[in-house]
Design a protein around this motif. Structure first.
Motif, PDB file in Angstrom:
ATOM      1  N   UNK A 386      62.025  82.697  56.690  1.00 40.30           N
ATOM      2  CA  UNK A 386      62.782  83.485  57.670  1.00 40.30           C
ATOM      3  C   UNK A 386      63.704  84.474  56.980  1.00 40.30           C
ATOM      4  N   UNK A 387      64.194  84.106  55.814  1.00 38.51           N
ATOM      5  CA  UNK A 387      65.168  84.948  55.127  1.00 38.51           C
ATOM      6  C   UNK A 387      64.553  86.244  54.620  1.00 38.51           C
ATOM      7  N   UNK A 388      63.254  86.253  54.450  1.00 38.78           N
ATOM      8  CA  UNK A 388      62.623  87.455  53.924  1.00 38.78           C
ATOM      9  C   UNK A 388      61.713  88.107  54.960  1.00 38.78           C
ATOM     10  N   UNK A 389      61.895  87.722  56.222  1.00 37.68           N
ATOM     11  CA  UNK A 389      61.130  88.343  57.292  1.00 37.68           C
ATOM     12  C   UNK A 389      61.916  89.549  57.796  1.00 37.68           C
ATOM     13  N   UNK A 390      61.278  90.682  57.827  1.00 38.32           N
ATOM     14  CA  UNK A 390      61.935  91.890  58.342  1.00 38.32           C
ATOM     15  C   UNK A 390      61.014  92.506  59.384  1.00 38.32           C
ATOM     16  N   UNK A 391      61.233  92.169  60.637  1.00 37.96           N
ATOM     17  CA  UNK A 391      60.431  92.771  61.696  1.00 37.96           C
ATOM     18  C   UNK A 391      61.260  92.716  62.969  1.00 37.96           C
ATOM     19  N   UNK A 392      62.274  93.532  62.982  1.00 35.69           N
ATOM     20  CA  UNK A 392      63.219  93.554  64.088  1.00 35.69           C
ATOM     21  C   UNK A 392      62.749  94.605  65.091  1.00 35.69           C
ATOM     22  N   UNK A 393      61.688  94.248  65.799  1.00 41.97           N
ATOM     23  CA  UNK A 393      61.021  95.230  66.667  1.00 41.97           C
ATOM     24  C   UNK A 393      60.298  94.456  67.767  1.00 41.97           C
ATOM     25  N   UNK A 394      60.570  94.798  69.016  1.00 42.45           N
ATOM     26  CA  UNK A 394      59.881  94.149  70.134  1.00 42.45           C
ATOM     27  C   UNK A 394      58.446  94.661  70.219  1.00 42.45           C
ATOM     28  N   UNK A 395      57.569  93.866  70.851  1.00 41.11           N
ATOM     29  CA  UNK A 395      56.187  94.343  71.029  1.00 41.11           C
ATOM     30  C   UNK A 395      56.165  95.688  71.748  1.00 41.11           C
ATOM     31  N   UNK A 396      55.178  96.476  71.419  1.00 38.76           N
ATOM     32  CA  UNK A 396      55.087  97.820  71.999  1.00 38.76           C
ATOM     33  C   UNK A 396      53.927  97.865  73.001  1.00 38.76           C
ATOM     34  N   UNK A 397      53.943  98.902  73.808  1.00 40.89           N
ATOM     35  CA  UNK A 397      52.869  99.099  74.785  1.00 40.89           C
ATOM     36  C   UNK A 397      52.212 100.447  74.507  1.00 40.89           C
ATOM     37  N   UNK A 398      51.009 100.608  75.045  1.00 41.93           N
ATOM     38  CA  UNK A 398      50.293 101.864  74.858  1.00 41.93           C
ATOM     39  C   UNK A 398      51.121 103.053  75.314  1.00 41.93           C
ATOM     40  N   UNK A 399      51.837 102.850  76.425  1.00 42.02           N
ATOM     41  CA  UNK A 399      52.579 103.994  76.964  1.00 42.02           C
ATOM     42  C   UNK A 399      53.740 104.433  76.074  1.00 42.02           C
ATOM     43  N   UNK A 506      53.666  90.806  65.236  1.00 42.52           N
ATOM     44  CA  UNK A 506      53.538  89.368  65.422  1.00 42.52           C
ATOM     45  C   UNK A 506      53.492  88.599  64.097  1.00 42.52           C
ATOM     46  N   UNK A 507      52.776  89.149  63.111  1.00 39.22           N
ATOM     47  CA  UNK A 507      52.599  88.383  61.862  1.00 39.22           C
ATOM     48  C   UNK A 507      53.661  88.714  60.816  1.00 39.22           C
ATOM     49  N   UNK A 508      54.634  89.525  61.198  1.00 37.17           N
ATOM     50  CA  UNK A 508      55.722  89.798  60.250  1.00 37.17           C
ATOM     51  C   UNK A 508      55.452  90.969  59.337  1.00 37.17           C
ATOM     52  N   UNK A 520      39.922  94.381  63.822  1.00 37.45           N
ATOM     53  CA  UNK A 520      38.810  94.246  62.876  1.00 37.45           C
ATOM     54  C   UNK A 520      39.239  93.514  61.615  1.00 37.45           C
ATOM     55  N   UNK A 521      40.433  93.791  61.174  1.00 36.25           N
ATOM     56  CA  UNK A 521      40.914  93.151  59.937  1.00 36.25           C
ATOM     57  C   UNK A 521      42.428  93.233  59.915  1.00 36.25           C
ATOM     58  N   UNK A 522      43.013  92.227  59.290  1.00 37.41           N
ATOM     59  CA  UNK A 522      44.469  92.258  59.116  1.00 37.41           C
ATOM     60  C   UNK A 522      44.823  91.612  57.782  1.00 37.41           C
ATOM     61  N   UNK A 523      45.760  92.271  57.100  1.00 35.87           N
ATOM     62  CA  UNK A 523      46.315  91.708  55.854  1.00 35.87           C
ATOM     63  C   UNK A 523      47.757  91.333  56.167  1.00 35.87           C
ATOM     64  N   UNK A 524      48.023  90.076  56.427  1.00 38.47           N
ATOM     65  CA  UNK A 524      49.411  89.710  56.751  1.00 38.47           C
ATOM     66  C   UNK A 524      50.277  89.764  55.496  1.00 38.47           C
ATOM     67  N   UNK A 525      51.417  90.416  55.640  1.00 37.08           N
ATOM     68  CA  UNK A 525      52.376  90.494  54.528  1.00 37.08           C
ATOM     69  C   UNK A 525      53.721  90.002  55.059  1.00 37.08           C
ATOM     70  N   UNK A 526      53.835  88.692  55.236  1.00 35.81           N
ATOM     71  CA  UNK A 526      55.000  88.160  55.940  1.00 35.81           C
ATOM     72  C   UNK A 526      56.305  88.315  55.174  1.00 35.81           C
ATOM     73  N   UNK A 530      55.826  93.385  53.126  1.00 30.05           N
ATOM     74  CA  UNK A 530      55.349  94.011  51.887  1.00 30.05           C
ATOM     75  C   UNK A 530      54.467  93.091  51.065  1.00 30.05           C
ATOM     76  N   UNK A 531      54.769  91.801  51.129  1.00 32.65           N
ATOM     77  CA  UNK A 531      54.106  90.870  50.221  1.00 32.65           C
ATOM     78  C   UNK A 531      53.640  89.633  50.962  1.00 32.65           C
ATOM     79  N   UNK A 532      52.655  89.007  50.346  1.00 38.19           N
ATOM     80  CA  UNK A 532      52.137  87.741  50.847  1.00 38.19           C
ATOM     81  C   UNK A 532      52.390  86.691  49.780  1.00 38.19           C
ATOM     82  N   UNK A 533      52.433  85.423  50.187  1.00 42.25           N
ATOM     83  CA  UNK A 533      52.519  84.405  49.145  1.00 42.25           C
ATOM     84  C   UNK A 533      51.157  83.798  48.831  1.00 42.25           C
TER      85      UNK A 533
END
Lengths: 602, 602
Positions: A386-399, A506-508, A520-526, A530-533
């Motif tokens: 949690x300490x290194x999660x940076x995603x302070x953004x609510x889900x977005x919509x198409x509009x 959603x995945x950070x 199609x593809x996702x590279x989670x970098x939680x 920037x980085x994954x463990x």
């Protein structure tokens, strides 16, 4: 040297070492029957050995008298014995790996020390991000000798970012024993024109007696003189032989860079071809940025050594460039970068001086890798996700991606990207509005781009148009977006763009490709987006899957990742989009998406 | 770098420097039309210039844009522009000059920095002696970057000396900003065999991050490894090419020494002749000990450069050896030893690269010498003469020199000196007693020698016999007598010996030659009995008069001074006389003057 980069500082063990050298007490480890790569004199010493105790070299040469009944004896069988390789300028974050996983990937390739500049994570998490990198790096024996970021944010007032580094922060950080210098001072115009901020930041570094690392990407000799007045000791930005040679002549270590995307060695190696008799002590090799697939398929400094020799550099000179020349530049030559008594026992055995296959790696006298396999113990992570999660953004919509327009046809500014280059071109295009909205026009390769503040959920998001990605249908998103690393999305339609964005929210953070409402593809970098463990091979695999997905949606750029990652970087010409709007990067001012609308410059 | 070695530390003036480099504000001084000796790349840059402000180099290359209406412009007229020369290991006391007068002598020869080890005066006055040297050195612009003596006394328990240096003293001294390192660690057996004292002393230096300077006079490779475990960074004791090359290979800066008496360059230069392709970054030049007549007639580092080129060393390599190689070894390369932006403006103009005639010298951007003439201001001395007077000894009488003997013929041990060498031979001779006393026998070149404790007036004086000086009639005395610098007298008769001794006791020390009750010549050295505050030319003159006097009394040794000065140095084989008695310097124990008398070893 700081105690954190050795088993024991020399001053605590001089007596233990001299006793071993004299044959009065046995060595812990002895290597015999090696061809010593002597980086001090640039020679091979045949049939040489090394005796090790307390993590340091006690004797070099004939060391058979240092062998006792308990001594571990390594027969080099005629292999080349060299100092461990050092990467003098590198951003770990580019590998998408944690410092620990990065270390696991590079140690088997003979890298024993790196000088990382963690400025990516610092833009997100500030000093805490740097501390995370330092702590995580302690999980393996790789010596991560940090430089503290100098330019956060990279460009002020053009975007929302997560942190700011001041001269006071630098002053504090220079007291940390894990910090050996200042990260690349990218603000060269600030240095040249006497800006207080960057000068205060280098001053704190110089006052602490640590190393200022440089960043000077220009041909201009006058500007280089002015830049060097900051005390910058090295630079990795030379793209031509002329640039590199001028730096060497002015006493600045010139890194001949060979990263995954920046392949400057072919050009810069010409310095040595064209000037075969010059002193090369101010030449070095570095990676700067390496992607996981490069680490897995090609290696690290061993790969760059191979490339250097391919480009005609003498193998012994090339090894000096990655060892003693670097350690001397950082004033660490009494500690590392040379096989000599008193220095740390960071040693590698190499099969030959062309392929540079590294078959054994020792750090502080311990075998940490053999035949490409890591043997070092890796400590468990000590950080909270949690300490290194940076995603302070609510889900977005198409509009949210809608661009309103009250005219039937509107001329808009378009950012044109060029494959493999960091500059963009400022273009315009006429777009026809539908339902009072402007849309992407994939047929003309005009896509929509959006940038979202992911630091403060401020709603300061902006939208524009980009050309050059070639996507036929779908969207791609990334949270690797220099240097603020806001969320950036490019696509043909708002719904796919929203899906790509939400996948990362959603995945950070990370990178994603979407088409027709499907991921199609996702590279989670939680980790900070920037980085994954995950490990390097795992990351290479998911990145390869993402590569395929990019192609599936029609993108034909080489390394589209990097191109997208630079789309918001307002310090490089000509036109960029940050979360605050479109930036004219020639005049350094905001400009309007719509040509003709309240635009004083036009 | 310490503020004491520059006008302004770089961190205070980066903005001033970059403004000049950019042409935004004028330089204080500009040199144009020079051939730049580029020690970074070992090249000549034609038609180059340098711009200077605040004592530092702001720009190198084309610097015409840095010239303003007030700028002092120096036209080099095609002369060679090089960094100021650095002598990386030197004992000022050997010149018999004060630091100030030494500086006045060497600055016009292009020397801008020296690393003195004031261990002679330290043996007499301890820390106060070192402080005197530091304070006196501040009277001129020459950068005297001190190393703090490591081995005082040089040999324990064999003589009375004036001071003792402990690890605690070293710890304190390493905090002084005028001190850049530890003076030559002469106790190499102590390092090799793990003695606590010398290891504690190097440990305090390493802990402070300063430079340990070395002294390793042996061929033994095993011993060199053990010695290097102390962290010793350089060594001036190589007398063969093999010794020097091995040190270079082990990452130790090897000084090719060319002093007044130690002329090792002819031999050590063979390293580069025999290995023309090796990297020479670990090779350097130094003087170690220079007498006033050498300074006046030949010069200093300019003379050694000339000698190096005579011995076949490439001129550019030779200049690197006296500049960048030294500053890098002391981790001062970001400050000096190279003509590059940010560094101090210690610069010289040289007419050619063979004669090395230095025609202009700048220190911290100020012209301090031109065409051999000192222009720098010299500050008046700040010390009290009484504070540096060391002659705690009452006048002596002829009868004090008597050696009683109760046998008609006595076999005695005789020290045989060899011209130009530091070793002595242990001999014996049969002497016939007269009136119950043993006398000198000039016909067989057997002279009497006496050593008097001049530190404590303890009466612990001793007498013996010496062979090899060749004096027919008369006596000579000196207070320069390594390393305790007690009063030593050699002569044919007790009355002349007493006169020679009393001459020096009265004037506070020095050197004297006496014959038939008359003082033929005296060199007063009132400062600790080691130095005079006269100028170098004046000292050269009085020393020349003393030379003539030596010859007048029949001495035919080359440099008899030095031979006598080493007669009491108990760390060199085979036989020596200290104020406490005759020392067997092979077995390291006292021995009796009379052979056969209570001598457990025989």
């Amino acid at each position: 040297m700081s105690q954190v980069f050795c088993k024991f500082p020399l001053y605590k063990v001089t007596r233990d070492l001299s006793a071993v050298a004299m044959g009065l007490s046995p060595a812990e480890t002895v290597i015999v029957n090696a061809r010593l790569v002597n980086v001090a004199t640039r020679e091979i010493e045949e049939n040489a050995g090394v005796a090790v105790v307390k993590g340091r070299i006690a004797a070099v040469g004939d060391v058979r008298h240092c062998i006792g009944p308990e001594t571990r004896v390594i027969d080099a069988c005629g292999r080349y014995l060299a100092p461990g390789l050092i990467d003098g300028h590198i951003h770990i974050e580019s590998s998408m790996l944690t410092p620990c996983e990065y270390a696991r990937a590079v140690i088997p390739h003979g890298t024993t020390a790196i000088m990382p500049d963690p400025h990516e994570i610092c833009n997100l998490l500030g000093i805490e991000g740097v501390k995370f990198m330092i702590e995580d790096s302690k999980r393996t024996p790789l010596k991560a000798m940090f430089t503290f970021p100098s330019c956060v944010p990279a460009v002020e007032d053009f975007e929302d970012t997560g942190a700011e580094i001041t001269a006071e922060d630098v002053k504090q950080a220079m007291q940390w024993e894990e910090v050996v210098g200042l990260g690349e001072m990218m603000n060269f115009p600030g240095i040249q024109y006497g800006a207080e901020g960057p000068h205060a930041i280098v001053a704190e570094t110089l006052k602490a007696g640590k190393t200022v690392t440089g960043h000077y990407p220009s041909e201009d000799a006058r500007g280089l003189n002015a830049y060097l007045c900051s005390g910058a000791a090295n630079c990795h930005e030379s793209v031509t032989a002329e640039q590199a040679l001028l730096k060497m002549r002015r006493g600045m270590l010139a890194f001949f860079r060979e990263g995954s995307a920046w392949r400057d060695l072919k050009e810069t190696a010409n310095v040595l071809k064209e000037n075969p008799t010059i002193d090369t002590r101010y030449a070095s090799l570095c990676s700067d940025d390496t992607h996981p697939e490069t680490l897995c398929s090609k290696g690290h400094m061993d790969h760059i050594l191979r490339r250097a020799v391919e480009e005609g550099i003498d193998p012994l000179t090339a090894i000096q460039m990655t060892t003693l020349n670097v350690s001397a530049n950082y004033h660490l030559d009494r500690e590392m970068g040379i096989v000599a008594p008193g220095r740390v026992a960071d040693l590698i055995l190499i099969d030959d001086l062309k392929q540079f296959n590294v078959s054994l790696v020792l750090i502080d006298g311990e075998i940490v890798a053999e035949n490409g396999r890591l043997l070092a113990e890796v400590e468990p992570p000590r950080y909270e996700r949690a300490a290194v999660r940076v995603m302070n953004l609510d889900p977005v919509k198409g509009e949210d991606f809608r661009i309103a327009c009250d005219k039937p046809v509107q001329t808009v500014r378009v950012i044109e990207v060029i494959g493999g280059k960091s500059v963009t071109r400022a273009k315009t295009a006429d777009l026809t509005a539908r339902d009072g909205l402007l849309h992407a026009d994939p047929a003309r390769d005009i896509l929509k781009v959006g940038v979202f503040d992911r630091h403060h959920n401020s709603g300061r998001n902006s939208f524009g148009f980009v050309k050059g990605f070639g996507i036929g249908e779908g969207a791609m998103a990334s949270t690797v977006s220099h240097d603020a690393h806001n969320l950036i999305v490019v696509g043909t339609n708002d719904e796919d763009m929203a899906l790509a964005a939400n996948t990362l929210i959603e995945c950070g953070g990370g990178m994603a490709a979407v088409k027709d409402g499907k991921v199609l593809a996702v590279v989670p970098l939680p980790i900070a987006g920037l980085m994954s463990d995950r490990t390097a091979p795992e990351m290479a695999k998911v990145v390869a899957a993402l590569d395929r997905a990019w192609h599936d949606i029609g993108c034909n750029l080489p390394s589209p990742f990097i191109t997208m990652a630079l789309l918001a970087l307002a310090c490089i010409p000509e036109l960029r989009l940050t979360n605050r709007g479109l930036v004219d990067c020639v005049r350094f001012c905001f400009t309007d998406l719509f040509v003709g609308k309240t635009d004083p410059q036009n």
